[in-house]
Scaffold this motif. Structure first.
Motif, mmCIF file in Angstrom:
data_model
loop_
_atom_site.group_PDB
_atom_site.id
_atom_site.type_symbol
_atom_site.label_atom_id
_atom_site.label_comp_id
_atom_site.label_asym_id
_atom_site.label_seq_id
_atom_site.Cartn_x
_atom_site.Cartn_y
_atom_site.Cartn_z
ATOM 1 N N VAL A 1 -3.839 4.269 8.707
ATOM 2 C CA VAL A 1 -3.128 3.037 9.039
ATOM 3 C C VAL A 1 -3.600 1.876 8.179
ATOM 4 O O VAL A 1 -2.810 1.084 7.677
ATOM 5 N N GLY A 2 -4.932 1.791 7.964
ATOM 6 C CA GLY A 2 -5.456 0.696 7.160
ATOM 7 C C GLY A 2 -4.911 0.710 5.744
ATOM 8 O O GLY A 2 -4.637 -0.341 5.161
ATOM 9 N N LEU A 3 -4.724 1.896 5.195
ATOM 10 C CA LEU A 3 -4.192 2.010 3.845
ATOM 11 C C LEU A 3 -2.770 1.468 3.768
ATOM 12 O O LEU A 3 -2.408 0.762 2.832
ATOM 13 N N TRP A 4 -1.942 1.784 4.772
ATOM 14 C CA TRP A 4 -0.570 1.295 4.761
ATOM 15 C C TRP A 4 -0.522 -0.221 4.907
ATOM 16 O O TRP A 4 0.348 -0.888 4.346
ATOM 17 N N GLY A 5 -1.440 -0.791 5.660
ATOM 18 C CA GLY A 5 -1.515 -2.247 5.768
ATOM 19 C C GLY A 5 -1.852 -2.883 4.430
ATOM 20 O O GLY A 5 -1.285 -3.915 4.048
ATOM 21 N N GLN A 6 -2.782 -2.253 3.690
ATOM 22 C CA GLN A 6 -3.130 -2.755 2.365
ATOM 23 C C GLN A 6 -1.954 -2.588 1.395
ATOM 24 O O GLN A 6 -1.681 -3.467 0.572
ATOM 25 N N ALA A 7 -1.250 -1.456 1.497
ATOM 26 C CA ALA A 7 -0.096 -1.226 0.627
ATOM 27 C C ALA A 7 0.992 -2.267 0.886
ATOM 28 O O ALA A 7 1.661 -2.737 -0.051
ATOM 29 N N ALA A 8 1.171 -2.655 2.136
ATOM 30 C CA ALA A 8 2.165 -3.674 2.469
ATOM 31 C C ALA A 8 1.820 -5.006 1.808
ATOM 32 O O ALA A 8 2.703 -5.701 1.268
#
Length: 297
Positions: free
Chosen positions: A147-154
């Motif tokens: 989940v943290g990775l997708w937040g950073q990607a956003a």
């Protein structure tokens, strides 16, 4: 840049750095799209009233609505939505650091869509330093879909959208549109774009909002959007897009301090290391540090 432009730039960094803090408070209870709508809607109301007071309202023949809608999409709706959703997954300070990659994305965008801003060896070095900084920030989870990775990607997607907006926004100066009108136009167009999406997806009337959340929305809209965009277009007209994007040096400092002091957020050592690498890339983009260190001939 003139001293007054530096003052505008520092003021803008505080206003935009504070936006990460305000947004983190707001998304604790409200959906990201609702926060986007509140941000641009309240800002549009304030700026449209200010513009009407000057006798130059937006709703008149000849208003370049196509340009306002394009700028609103690239500079407000997409990046605000991505950042606010990202802040539901990661700390506000980290979101601000990732936002600092905007000038690096701008290098690539400008290289392909303009004739006067091509990439040279110095800019390649800047891109490599910036990419290394992002890699350090993301860490070992780069290839793991957590989940943290997708937040950073956003947040990185928001930086890319800002890059397109920065290049596109140069046309407002050529069109001789005043900073106040440009700011009012884009947030008004953004409000029209986000309203139906927000109503369908989130139904905000069902969500409670504490006084602290309402205060955060007011700060986000009136300070970090309405006032900030007047400064944004003023700096863009006076100093150009490259100088304007130097603000990304300073935004993480404000966001990290507010996140640490008020929200009790903590950043890892590797995240500061990543920010340092991104700062190296930004310094190479700016070029002034290198010229000062180069011996005089």
């Amino acid at each position: 840049m003139a001293l007054r432009v530096w003052f505008w730039l520092l003021s803008l960094s505080v206003l935009w750095g504070g936006s990460f803090f305000f947004a983190k408070v707001a998304v604790s209870e409200l959906g990201p799209l609702t926060v986007v709508f509140a941000r641009v809607g309240l800002a549009a109301l304030a700026l449209d009233l200010a513009l009407a007071a000057t006798g130059h309202g937006l709703f008149r023949p000849g208003t370049p609505w196509r340009a306002h809608f394009a700028m609103g999409l690239m500079n407000n709706v997409l990046p605000f939505g991505l950042i606010f959703w990202g802040q539901t997954q990661i700390p506000s300070g980290l979101a601000s650091i990732l936002n600092a990659t905007t000038p690096l994305f701008t290098l690539v965008v400008a290289h392909y869509v303009t004739d006067d801003e091509t990439i040279d060896r110095t800019k390649v070095a800047a891109l490599l330093a910036g990419l290394a900084g992002v890699a350090v920030l993301v860490g070992r989870n780069m290839l793991i879909a957590d989940v943290g990775l997708w937040g950073q990607a956003a947040c990185l997607g928001a930086a890319l959208s800002y890059a397109f907006a920065g290049v596109y926004g140069r046309r407002f100066r050529a069109m001789e549109i005043a900073p106040l009108e440009a700011a009012a136009g884009q947030v008004t167009a953004s409000t029209m774009l986000i309203l139906p999406i927000m109503l369908i997806v989130e139904q905000p009337w069902t969500l409670p909002a504490a006084p602290s959340v309402l205060a955060a929305l007011a700060g986000l809209a009136l300070l970090s959007t309405a006032l900030a965009y007047v400064l944004y277009f003023r700096i863009l007209a006076a100093a150009g897009a490259t100088n304007l994007l130097l603000v990304t040096f300073l935004i993480p400092v404000t966001a990290i301090l507010l996140g640490s002091l008020v929200l009790d957020e903590q950043l890892l050592v590797r995240q500061f290391a990543g920010m340092a690498l991104i700062a190296v890339g930004l310094a190479l983009v700016d070029g002034r540090t290198g010229r000062r260190l180069r011996p005089a001939e």
